[in-house]
Enzyme design. Structure first.
Site, PDB file in Angstrom:
ATOM      1  N   ASP A 143       9.945  -6.686  -3.649  1.00 58.92           N
ATOM      2  CA  ASP A 143      10.174  -6.320  -2.247  1.00 58.92           C
ATOM      3  C   ASP A 143      11.514  -5.627  -2.005  1.00 58.92           C
ATOM      4  O   ASP A 143      11.891  -5.381  -0.852  1.00 58.92           O
ATOM      5  CB  ASP A 143      10.075  -7.562  -1.359  1.00 58.92           C
ATOM      6  CG  ASP A 143       8.632  -8.031  -1.196  1.00 58.92           C
ATOM      7  OD1 ASP A 143       7.757  -7.156  -1.052  1.00 58.92           O
ATOM      8  OD2 ASP A 143       8.398  -9.242  -1.214  1.00 58.92           O
ATOM      9  N   ASP A 201       0.819  -4.119  -1.257  1.00 57.83           N
ATOM     10  CA  ASP A 201       2.068  -3.943  -0.501  1.00 57.83           C
ATOM     11  C   ASP A 201       3.130  -3.202  -1.323  1.00 57.83           C
ATOM     12  O   ASP A 201       4.017  -2.546  -0.783  1.00 57.83           O
ATOM     13  CB  ASP A 201       2.665  -5.299  -0.085  1.00 57.83           C
ATOM     14  CG  ASP A 201       1.657  -6.361   0.273  1.00 57.83           C
ATOM     15  OD1 ASP A 201       0.552  -6.334  -0.281  1.00 57.83           O
ATOM     16  OD2 ASP A 201       1.986  -7.219   1.086  1.00 57.83           O
TER      17      ASP A 201
HETATM   18  N1  GLY Z   1       4.334  -8.000   1.970  1.00 59.15           N
HETATM   19  C1  GLY Z   1       3.835  -9.144   2.581  1.00 59.15           C
HETATM   20  C2  GLY Z   1       2.871  -8.928   3.705  1.00 59.15           C
HETATM   21  O1  GLY Z   1       2.450  -7.830   4.020  1.00 59.15           O
HETATM   22  O2  GLY Z   1       2.519  -9.898   4.333  1.00 59.15           O
END
Ligand code: GLY
Length: 424
Positions: A143, A201
């Site tokens: 992330d 993601d």
């Molecule tokens: N990256 C985590 C979500 O979209 O919840």
């Protein structure tokens, strides 16, 4: 290629803007003014805590969750996150800098400043961005792009200096350290039962790598981004162009399993996952000029536009969730989709339908059904997002990434239409 993409944007943007010069933008101005008021409230609430606003606490209704998931509560009880105490429901939850959402609040402050020129927002943006400085030497998650590109990446655009560039390059190196060349992807999570989990993601973290290439001239960042995008394209998508959330790989690059951790079930279409996909592949076309990505982004966009069946275009939290007036929406998925479709609309001659759809989303998000009343919603801009329903976490509440992408969608809309805040 970047220059070509920008010029396409300007040409199509100008074409679109010619038709609409007498429109009433009261709805847009109200959305921006509300956002500015809420950002200032949130900045003040978090001041002195060494933490950042991330969401409003939400409660859990096990029977309802079970209905949405098609399971008895006993089947998912062990996965639930702790339910907050009743007196905290609807109140602001703050996160530390190592939380995946830490970059969104500083990023929203930067967008607020960019859209309005409000210097107070810039001061807050600098302050909250600097809090994230230690992340430059962290590699414990994929992330890093969300965390640092939304904060420092926007700082670099709006207040450039060499220190900021160095932070971004160091962070990009840490993201690259999570790349496995045999698998051809960046590892997402270090927790859970999977051998090598990669989530949809993760497409959103690639922009940091494209930025690092621009800053250093080193192609390795681009090469890793492209390999990751290609591996994801090959393995994450179903024939109808919906995506699984998690694809885990064996060490030889074969697929270990495909799941949808935050959706209704493994084969369902989790709304935010679809949004990450259309945004990510549109961005990959912007950065590479590879028409494979453009065609793919269009296919995802077309799928989204045919599968979302709500009148206001704000999806339910999962496209396959049982529908009722109580079924939670996900304003964050809508905001991300709107950003992706605005950009997609600028790349193709028949882009108007994507633009119109994205504008429809933006108008809905700017309506009282989703936009806070200034002073309410504990400092957040939008209501009615869903973090992770299967975990009973952040169901039908405010999320800082919904706010971030709402402001980004406003910025993209205004650029395409040639609008200035001071003339709205
Ligand atoms: N990256 C985590 C979500 O979209 O919840």
């Amino acid at each position: 290629m970047r220059i070509r993409s920008i010029s396409v944007t300007l040409i199509l943007g100008a074409a679109i803007s010619c038709n609409v010069s007498n429109e009433d933008y009261g709805w847009l101005k109200n959305g921006i003014d509300t956002s500015v008021a809420q950002l200032k409230i949130a900045a003040e609430k978090a001041d002195g805590t060494d933490m950042l606003p991330c969401c409003n606490y939400a409660g859990q209704d096990l029977e309802f969750l079970g209905w949405q998931l098609g399971k008895e509560p006993s089947a998912f009880m062990d996965s639930l996150r702790a339910c907050p105490p009743a007196d905290k429901i609807g109140k602001m939850n703050l996160c530390g800098i190592y939380d995946w959402r830490s970059g969104f609040f500083p990023g929203s402050l930067w967008y607020g400043f960019e859209i309005t020129g409000d210097k107070e927002l810039k001061e807050e943006a600098v302050k909250y961005t600097n809090m994230l400085n230690p992340i430059r030497s962290y590699n414990g998650t994929h992330d890093l792009g969300f965390m640092m590109n939304c904060s420092y990446g926007n700082a670099l655009r709006l207040s450039p200096d060499d220190t900021v560039a160095t932070v971004l390059v160091e962070t990009a190196d840490n993201l690259c350290s999570r790349f496995h060349s045999g698998i051809g992807a960046i590892r997402s999570w270090d927790f859970g039962p999977w051998n090598y989990p990669v989530i949809i993601d993760n497409m959103m973290n690639l922009e940091l790598l494209f930025n690092a290439e621009r800053l250093t001239g080193d192609r390795k960042y681009r090469d890793i981004a492209i390999r990751h995008a290609n591996t994801t394209l090959a393995n994450h998508f179903r024939p109808d162009r919906t995506s699984w959330h998690v694809v885990s790989y064996n060490n030889d690059g074969t697929v270990e399993c495909r799941q949808t951790f935050q959706g209704r079930n493994d084969d369902s279409a989790w709304a935010r996952g679809q949004a990450w996909g259309v945004y990510g592949y549109t961005e990959c076309f912007r950065e590479t000029g590879d028409s494979t990505y453009l065609a793919f982004a269009q296919e995802i966009a077309d799928m989204i536009m045919s599968r979302v069946n709500t009148d206001d275009l704000i999806p339910y939290w999962d496209y396959d969730a049982p529908e009722s007036p109580k079924t939670p929406r996900d304003a964050s998925a809508a905001a991300v989709t709107s950003c992706g479709l605005f950009e997609l609309s600028t790349f193709i001659s028949e882009g108007q339908r994507y633009f119109d759809y994205a504008e429809g989303i933006l108008r809905s998000l700017s309506s009282p059904a989703y936009l806070s009343t200034p002073g309410e919603n504990d400092g957040f801009i939008l209501m009615h997002s869903t973090g992770s329903l299967p975990h009973g976490s952040e169901v039908d509440t405010a999320l800082n990434y919904a706010d971030y992408y709402y402001l980004e969608a406003i910025k993209r809309y205004m650029e395409i239409k040639g609008l200035e805040y001071s003339r709205l």
